[in-house]
Design an enzyme around this catalytic site. Structure first.
Site, short mmCIF file in Angstrom:
data_model
loop_
_atom_site.label_atom_id
_atom_site.label_comp_id
_atom_site.label_asym_id
_atom_site.label_seq_id
_atom_site.Cartn_x
_atom_site.Cartn_y
_atom_site.Cartn_z
N HIS A 188 21.52 69.08 47.93
CA HIS A 188 21.01 69.95 46.89
C HIS A 188 19.56 70.37 47.14
O HIS A 188 19.11 71.38 46.62
CB HIS A 188 21.24 69.35 45.51
CG HIS A 188 22.69 69.50 45.14
ND1 HIS A 188 23.16 70.62 44.53
CD2 HIS A 188 23.75 68.73 45.40
CE1 HIS A 188 24.46 70.52 44.41
NE2 HIS A 188 24.85 69.38 44.92
N ARG A 296 25.38 75.84 37.83
CA ARG A 296 25.61 74.39 37.93
C ARG A 296 25.02 73.73 36.67
O ARG A 296 23.86 73.33 36.66
CB ARG A 296 24.92 73.83 39.17
CG ARG A 296 25.55 74.24 40.49
CD ARG A 296 24.83 73.59 41.66
NE ARG A 296 25.60 73.63 42.88
CZ ARG A 296 25.53 74.59 43.81
NH1 ARG A 296 24.73 75.62 43.63
NH2 ARG A 296 26.26 74.53 44.91
N ARG A 332 29.88 76.40 35.17
CA ARG A 332 30.72 75.27 35.58
C ARG A 332 30.40 74.08 34.69
O ARG A 332 29.23 73.77 34.45
CB ARG A 332 30.45 74.92 37.04
CG ARG A 332 31.25 73.71 37.50
CD ARG A 332 31.04 73.44 38.95
NE ARG A 332 29.75 72.85 39.21
CZ ARG A 332 29.30 72.59 40.44
NH1 ARG A 332 30.04 72.91 41.49
NH2 ARG A 332 28.13 72.05 40.62
N ASN A 454 31.37 73.54 49.97
CA ASN A 454 30.54 72.38 50.30
C ASN A 454 31.39 71.10 50.21
O ASN A 454 31.42 70.28 51.13
CB ASN A 454 29.34 72.25 49.37
CG ASN A 454 28.56 73.53 49.26
OD1 ASN A 454 28.63 74.35 50.15
ND2 ASN A 454 27.83 73.70 48.18
N ASP A 455 32.09 70.98 49.09
CA ASP A 455 32.93 69.79 48.94
C ASP A 455 34.24 69.94 49.71
O ASP A 455 34.74 68.97 50.28
CB ASP A 455 33.21 69.51 47.46
CG ASP A 455 32.05 68.76 46.81
OD1 ASP A 455 31.58 67.79 47.43
OD2 ASP A 455 31.61 69.16 45.72
N ARG A 465 28.96 64.75 52.85
CA ARG A 465 27.98 65.84 52.94
C ARG A 465 26.54 65.34 52.85
O ARG A 465 25.61 66.09 53.11
CB ARG A 465 28.26 66.91 51.87
CG ARG A 465 28.01 66.49 50.47
CD ARG A 465 28.58 67.48 49.46
NE ARG A 465 27.61 68.45 48.96
CZ ARG A 465 27.82 69.24 47.92
NH1 ARG A 465 28.97 69.22 47.28
NH2 ARG A 465 26.90 70.08 47.52
C1 PEP Z 1 30.79 73.21 46.39
O1 PEP Z 1 31.21 72.04 46.45
O2 PEP Z 1 30.96 74.04 47.30
C2 PEP Z 1 30.04 73.67 45.21
C3 PEP Z 1 29.74 74.94 45.04
O3 PEP Z 1 29.64 72.74 44.31
P1 PEP Z 1 28.41 71.70 44.53
O4 PEP Z 1 27.68 72.13 45.76
O5 PEP Z 1 27.58 71.79 43.31
O6 PEP Z 1 29.13 70.41 44.67
MG MG Z 2 31.23 70.82 44.68
#
Ligand code: PEP
Ligand code: MG
Length: 546
Positions: A188, A296, A332, A454-455, A465
């Site tokens: 982040h 977020r 979200r 990302n996840d 990650r």
């Molecule tokens: C993701 O996982 O791609 C996402 C947009 O959520 P975050 O990065 O907040 O986990």
């Molecule tokens: Mg995510």
């Protein structure tokens, strides 16, 4: 000049002075003290410095986020003056002949335990506050002062790693760049740097912090990942030139403002922006995003010392919706857990937090938290064009439960004659392989999908990650990930749902054409990437065979 190399996670160049960010919860050692009077005087001085810092933070918060949010710092200032708290510290120093830091840490633990054991939820939440003020006193005692107090100048923040809760606490106006010894590109901190349009370099190496000091002159090249400490004249000259070229390029992109996101053959796509706070709306508007594809909301929780109330949340959501003037705003629901830890949730330490108790799992096990957020969202919906999105979905039954809770919330609001829009789109994140694989079952239940790459990347490739040691195994273009996205797109469209991508991959312009060919309807990126992606879309010709 010393040179370091890490991984650039946002391309920009910064020049300025180093400010080392030290963790405030470092382990405090018990040291025998001969001169207990001197230790007590040190506590008084550290307490006064803490009060002064908190006063500055209170004034700033009052201006930026209003009285409700600022109040907590006022409470912290009052807690610093609490007689029982201060007597306990002095007693421990006197009776045990120990150092000030240790006496503060023990007092903090005792008071936090006492608060946690109380029945009243409000008093329980004070446990985190007493820890917070004690950490500040200890930081002042040890000289590990947070960057906000170091100087009025903008600084290059250098840290071992930065947790989301630490980055939200930073005074962003004073940050020129982020450099971390560890960390990963999807962390982040990296996302925040992109939002702020400042360079970030991660994974600079274990010895980085030992070789630099506060105030060192530094240049950060977020394109190449290079860091120059006390650079020589030739390097300064070269980097100034590079910085100018970068700014010229970014200025050229400005000409795309107001233009359509349309390919050479006439295919259109939405380009929305990701935000983490109400403060980011300015960047969304300045960069001409068509809407907000991901808010977020957990950052409201991270910024607060206690559960944000329905009213606090309502006013934040309302502000975002009103500012976006009927453009789509997708909020979200809470995605706490894993790397986003909040003290007052009292989440247990887990062996594998990314695979653990997080996001929708917390919401389903603690429906009172979920319902508070949903009520705030539904109430705010009348002020704009709202979409609500649920994170970390893995099964049909989870989604059934979520939709049932949404219905309960709506019925409660109806019974109370509280208005909400009947035009809210409901969607889910596709960020687990399970969700992508059963996207044919999930699509008929929702209005939209948004792919969280990302996840999805971490779960598909089994690569944490947060772990910088395995970056080389993270192939963001891996065929498995692209197939899962395409499969989700086909299933969404088959059932009349639309599909966007809101993970960091959405801004990777080497994939823009692929995403357009898959029929992706929306790309949601950091505000600073909107024009770059628009440029890529406008240069694409889908009639040309690949
Ligand atoms: C993701 O996982 O791609 C996402 C947009 O959520 P975050 O990065 O907040 O986990
Ligand atoms: Mg995510």
């Amino acid at each position: 000049m010393i040179q370091f190399i890490g991984k650039g996670v946002y391309g920009a160049i910064a020049m300025g002075n180093v400010s080392i960010f030290k963790k405030q919860d470092t382990v405090v050692k018990r040291v025998h003290a001969e001169d207990t009077e001197a230790e007590k005087k040190r506590v008084i001085a550290a307490r006064e410095a803490s009060a002064q810092q908190l006063k500055e933070i209170y004034d700033k918060a009052l201006k930026e986020v209003g009285e409700t949010h600022a109040q907590i710092f006022d409470i912290h200032i009052m807690m610093l003056d609490d007689d029982d708290y201060n007597e306990s510290i002095e007693n421990i120093i006197d009776t045990q002949s120990v150092n000030a830091e240790y006496a503060v840490a023990v007092t903090a633990d005792n008071f936090a335990q006492m608060f946690s054991s109380m029945d009243d939820a409000y008093m329980q939440a004070r446990a985190a506050d007493v820890k917070d003020i004690s950490n500040r006193i200890i930081a002042n005692l040890t000289g590990a002062i947070s960057p906000e107090t170091l100087s009025n100048d903008k600084m290059i923040i250098c840290a071992d790693d930065l947790a989301p809760s630490e980055t939200v606490a930073l005074d962003k106006e004073k940050v020129l760049a982020f450099v971390t010894a560890h960390g990963s590109s999807n962390s982040h901190t990296a996302i925040l740097a992109r939002n702020m349009n400042i360079p970030a370099v991660i994974g600079v190496g274990d010895d980085f912090l030992a070789k630099i000091k506060n105030g060192d002159e530094a240049i950060v090249d977020g394109f190449t990942g290079e860091i120059f400490i006390n650079p020589d004249d030739a390097t300064k000259e070269k980097m100034l030139q590079k910085q100018k070229e970068d700014e010229d390029k970014k200025r050229l992109l400005q000409e795309l403002k107001g233009k359509e996101n349309v390919t050479l053959d006439g295919t259109k796509i939405n380009i929305f922006a990701n935000i983490g706070s109400v403060d980011n709306i300015g960047a969304v508007l300045v960069n001409d995003a068509g809407g907000i594809g991901l808010f977020r909301s957990e950052f409201l929780y991270l910024e607060n010392a206690d559960y944000p109330t329905e009213e606090q949340q309502f006013s934040a959501y309302k502000k975002v919706l009103e500012s976006m003037a009927n453009k789509k705003v997708i909020i979200r629901t809470l995605d706490i857990g894993a790397d986003k830890q909040v003290d007052y949730f009292k989440l247990k330490k887990e062996e594998n937090p990314a695979l653990g108790y997080r996001a929708i799992r917390i919401c389903l096990k603690r429906p009172e938290i979920f319902k508070t957020q949903l009520r705030a969202l539904y109430r705010a919906s009348v002020f704009g064009n709202l979409g609500i999105m649920f994170p970390m979905i893995t099964s049909v039954s989870e989604l059934e439960k979520i939709l049932e809770i949404c219905n309960i919330v709506k019925l409660e609001l109806q019974a109370q004659k509280i208005e909400y829009s009947d035009n809210i789109e409901l969607g889910i994140m596709i960020e687990t392989p399970a969700a992508a694989i059963i996207s044919d079952r999930l699509a008929p239940m929702v209005d939209f999908f948004s792919v969280g790459t990302n996840d999805l990347t971490q779960y598909t490739l089994a690569c944490d990650r947060q772990n910088s040691d395995i970056e080389e195994f993270v192939d963001t273009h891996h065929e498995a990930i692209l197939r899962l996205i395409e499969m989700s797109a086909v299933n969404a469209h088959k059932h009349g749902a639309w599909i966007g991508i809101c993970g960091e991959l959405a801004a990777d312009t080497t994939l823009t054409e692929n995403f357009l060919r898959m029929g992706i309807d929306e790309l949601s990126v950091s505000p600073t990437f909107v024009l770059k992606v628009r440029d890529a879309v406008r240069k694409t010709d889908l009639t040309k065979t690949k």
